[in-house]
Design a protein around this motif. Structure first.
Motif, PDB file in Angstrom:
ATOM      1  N   ARG A 170       0.849  -1.197   0.000  1.00 48.26           N
ATOM      2  CA  ARG A 170       0.000   0.000   0.000  1.00 48.26           C
ATOM      3  C   ARG A 170       0.877   1.237   0.000  1.00 48.26           C
ATOM      4  O   ARG A 170       1.926   1.254   0.642  1.00 48.26           O
ATOM      5  CB  ARG A 170      -0.903   0.012   1.237  1.00 48.26           C
ATOM      6  N   SER A 171       0.434   2.247  -0.732  1.00 54.41           N
ATOM      7  CA  SER A 171       1.156   3.519  -0.770  1.00 54.41           C
ATOM      8  C   SER A 171       0.157   4.667  -0.747  1.00 54.41           C
ATOM      9  O   SER A 171      -0.950   4.553  -1.286  1.00 54.41           O
ATOM     10  CB  SER A 171       2.018   3.636  -2.033  1.00 54.41           C
ATOM     11  N   VAL A 172       0.563   5.762  -0.126  1.00 53.95           N
ATOM     12  CA  VAL A 172      -0.197   7.012  -0.180  1.00 53.95           C
ATOM     13  C   VAL A 172       0.728   8.057  -0.789  1.00 53.95           C
ATOM     14  O   VAL A 172       1.862   8.249  -0.310  1.00 53.95           O
ATOM     15  CB  VAL A 172      -0.672   7.451   1.216  1.00 53.95           C
ATOM     16  N   ARG A 201       5.648  10.125  -1.239  1.00 56.16           N
ATOM     17  CA  ARG A 201       4.982   8.828  -1.132  1.00 56.16           C
ATOM     18  C   ARG A 201       5.466   8.080   0.110  1.00 56.16           C
ATOM     19  O   ARG A 201       6.661   7.997   0.363  1.00 56.16           O
ATOM     20  CB  ARG A 201       5.282   7.983  -2.376  1.00 56.16           C
ATOM     21  N   THR A 202       4.506   7.565   0.871  1.00 53.37           N
ATOM     22  CA  THR A 202       4.793   6.666   1.978  1.00 53.37           C
ATOM     23  C   THR A 202       4.247   5.290   1.617  1.00 53.37           C
ATOM     24  O   THR A 202       3.111   5.189   1.139  1.00 53.37           O
ATOM     25  CB  THR A 202       4.152   7.152   3.290  1.00 53.37           C
ATOM     26  N   SER A 203       5.056   4.252   1.821  1.00 51.98           N
ATOM     27  CA  SER A 203       4.656   2.889   1.442  1.00 51.98           C
ATOM     28  C   SER A 203       4.797   1.948   2.629  1.00 51.98           C
ATOM     29  O   SER A 203       5.665   2.134   3.487  1.00 51.98           O
ATOM     30  CB  SER A 203       5.515   2.382   0.274  1.00 51.98           C
ATOM     31  N   TRP A 204       3.941   0.912   2.622  1.00 50.19           N
ATOM     32  CA  TRP A 204       3.922  -0.091   3.681  1.00 50.19           C
ATOM     33  C   TRP A 204       4.008  -1.484   3.074  1.00 50.19           C
ATOM     34  O   TRP A 204       3.571  -1.716   1.947  1.00 50.19           O
ATOM     35  CB  TRP A 204       2.638   0.016   4.502  1.00 50.19           C
ATOM     36  N   GLY A 205       4.537  -2.432   3.840  1.00 54.73           N
ATOM     37  CA  GLY A 205       4.674  -3.813   3.411  1.00 54.73           C
ATOM     38  C   GLY A 205       3.442  -4.636   3.726  1.00 54.73           C
ATOM     39  O   GLY A 205       2.430  -4.115   4.220  1.00 54.73           O
ATOM     40  N   PRO A 206       3.514  -5.948   3.471  1.00 52.74           N
ATOM     41  CA  PRO A 206       2.343  -6.819   3.638  1.00 52.74           C
ATOM     42  C   PRO A 206       1.856  -6.922   5.073  1.00 52.74           C
ATOM     43  O   PRO A 206       0.684  -7.217   5.317  1.00 52.74           O
ATOM     44  CB  PRO A 206       2.831  -8.180   3.112  1.00 52.74           C
ATOM     45  N   GLY A 208       1.915  -4.384   7.146  1.00 53.11           N
ATOM     46  CA  GLY A 208       1.621  -3.019   7.590  1.00 53.11           C
ATOM     47  C   GLY A 208       2.831  -2.265   8.088  1.00 53.11           C
ATOM     48  O   GLY A 208       2.706  -1.164   8.644  1.00 53.11           O
ATOM     49  N   GLN A 209       4.032  -2.820   7.884  1.00 48.27           N
ATOM     50  CA  GLN A 209       5.252  -2.160   8.352  1.00 48.27           C
ATOM     51  C   GLN A 209       5.665  -1.051   7.383  1.00 48.27           C
ATOM     52  O   GLN A 209       5.643  -1.246   6.164  1.00 48.27           O
ATOM     53  CB  GLN A 209       6.390  -3.168   8.531  1.00 48.27           C
ATOM     54  N   PRO A 210       6.042   0.143   7.883  1.00 45.28           N
ATOM     55  CA  PRO A 210       6.519   1.205   6.999  1.00 45.28           C
ATOM     56  C   PRO A 210       7.799   0.780   6.285  1.00 45.28           C
ATOM     57  O   PRO A 210       8.700   0.215   6.905  1.00 45.28           O
ATOM     58  CB  PRO A 210       6.775   2.379   7.943  1.00 45.28           C
ATOM     59  N   ILE A 211       7.848   1.047   4.988  1.00 46.33           N
ATOM     60  CA  ILE A 211       8.997   0.639   4.179  1.00 46.33           C
ATOM     61  C   ILE A 211       9.803   1.837   3.694  1.00 46.33           C
ATOM     62  O   ILE A 211      11.033   1.812   3.675  1.00 46.33           O
ATOM     63  CB  ILE A 211       8.523  -0.204   2.973  1.00 46.33           C
ATOM     64  N   GLU A 212       9.119   2.880   3.308  1.00 45.97           N
ATOM     65  CA  GLU A 212       9.824   4.007   2.703  1.00 45.97           C
ATOM     66  C   GLU A 212       9.005   5.282   2.807  1.00 45.97           C
ATOM     67  O   GLU A 212       7.769   5.256   2.876  1.00 45.97           O
ATOM     68  CB  GLU A 212      10.100   3.739   1.217  1.00 45.97           C
ATOM     69  N   PHE A 213       9.722   6.410   2.829  1.00 44.73           N
ATOM     70  CA  PHE A 213       9.130   7.705   2.514  1.00 44.73           C
ATOM     71  C   PHE A 213      10.001   8.314   1.429  1.00 44.73           C
ATOM     72  O   PHE A 213      11.218   8.445   1.600  1.00 44.73           O
ATOM     73  CB  PHE A 213       9.069   8.631   3.725  1.00 44.73           C
ATOM     74  N   VAL A 214       9.396   8.653   0.305  1.00 47.26           N
ATOM     75  CA  VAL A 214      10.138   9.132  -0.861  1.00 47.26           C
ATOM     76  C   VAL A 214       9.646  10.513  -1.258  1.00 47.26           C
ATOM     77  O   VAL A 214       8.437  10.769  -1.322  1.00 47.26           O
ATOM     78  CB  VAL A 214       9.968   8.170  -2.069  1.00 47.26           C
TER      79      VAL A 214
END
Length: 240
Positions: A170-172, A201-206, A208-214
């Motif tokens: 998931r990404s916002v 963009r903020t993305s999360w893994g399967p 629900g863990q935060p993965i990145e902010f770009v």
């Protein structure tokens, strides 16, 4: 239609038959060919420069830039997007740092402001042409062995799958217009204060863990946003 608009449209028609990097004829020859004054021709070319359709090179002339790259609003990496267009993606590392997340990135990544993040600033390339400056922020404990060389000409999403076996679920993302500062303009080979599109963009893994902010800055003269809109079907019951 005014003579100026007619000239502009003729130049746009000409551009449809040109490839990126192709030059326009010299100004004197082109004005004679189109039957207009050089002042009218310059005005039309000025508009094409502002649109990002052509570029002036001092002492060299006017050159086609080719069509803008359209960005669909889908969750895909830069590398995947460029490969889908038949272009060769690339990345050059501009900076690599390990630092405390701080309040802003701590909120974005749902982590303690004193916890460490890895920040990688990259110049993103398409067929060796600079397209965007990207600042990638990753929780340090997600990938503690990450080094700069890992992301030189390599997708971060591919790295996640290869090393950790996880994918973004998931990404916002937000998009807004901006202008480039002196460092950004230098890296992207465009004039100071050129228009740009800023993606955050903020993305999360399967799990629900935060993965990145770009945070990415895309050249306004080479990028546009594409959306597909669907008109809902109205049933007979809804109209009655």
């Amino acid at each position: 239609m005014t003579k100026y608009h007619n000239v502009r449209d003729q130049l746009l028609d000409r551009l449809d038959q040109m490839s990126a990097g192709d030059p326009f004829p010299p100004e004197r020859d082109l004005s004679q060919e189109l039957g207009v004054s050089r002042m009218t021709l310059r005005r039309a070319i000025d508009e094409l420069v502002a649109r990002g359709a052509v570029r002036r090179r001092h002492g060299a002339g006017v050159f086609a830039l080719g069509p803008k790259l359209d960005q669909p609003l889908l969750a895909s990496s830069f590398s995947e997007d460029m490969r889908a267009r038949g272009m060769r993606p690339g990345a050059r590392i501009l900076a690599f740092d390990v630092l405390a997340a701080g309040a802003r990135f701590g909120r974005r990544l749902n982590m303690d402001p004193l916890a460490e993040i890895t920040r990688v600033t990259r110049l993103r390339l398409a067929d060796d042409e600079p397209i965007a400056v990207e600042e990638l922020n990753v929780p340090r404990d997600l990938m503690p062995d990450l080094v700069a060389a890992d992301l030189e000409d390599h997708s971060f999403y591919d790295l996640l799958r290869e090393r950790l076996g996880i994918s973004v679920r998931r990404s916002v993302q937000t998009i807004e217009p901006t202008v480039l500062d002196s460092d950004e303009a230098r890296d992207l080979h465009v004039p100071l204060h050129s228009p740009a599109l800023m993606f955050e963009r903020t993305s999360w893994g399967p799990e629900g863990q935060p993965i990145e902010f770009v945070r990415s800055l895309y050249r306004g003269d080479r990028y546009k946003i594409r959306t597909e809109l669907t008109v809902p079907t109205i049933t007979a019951e809804e109209t009655s």
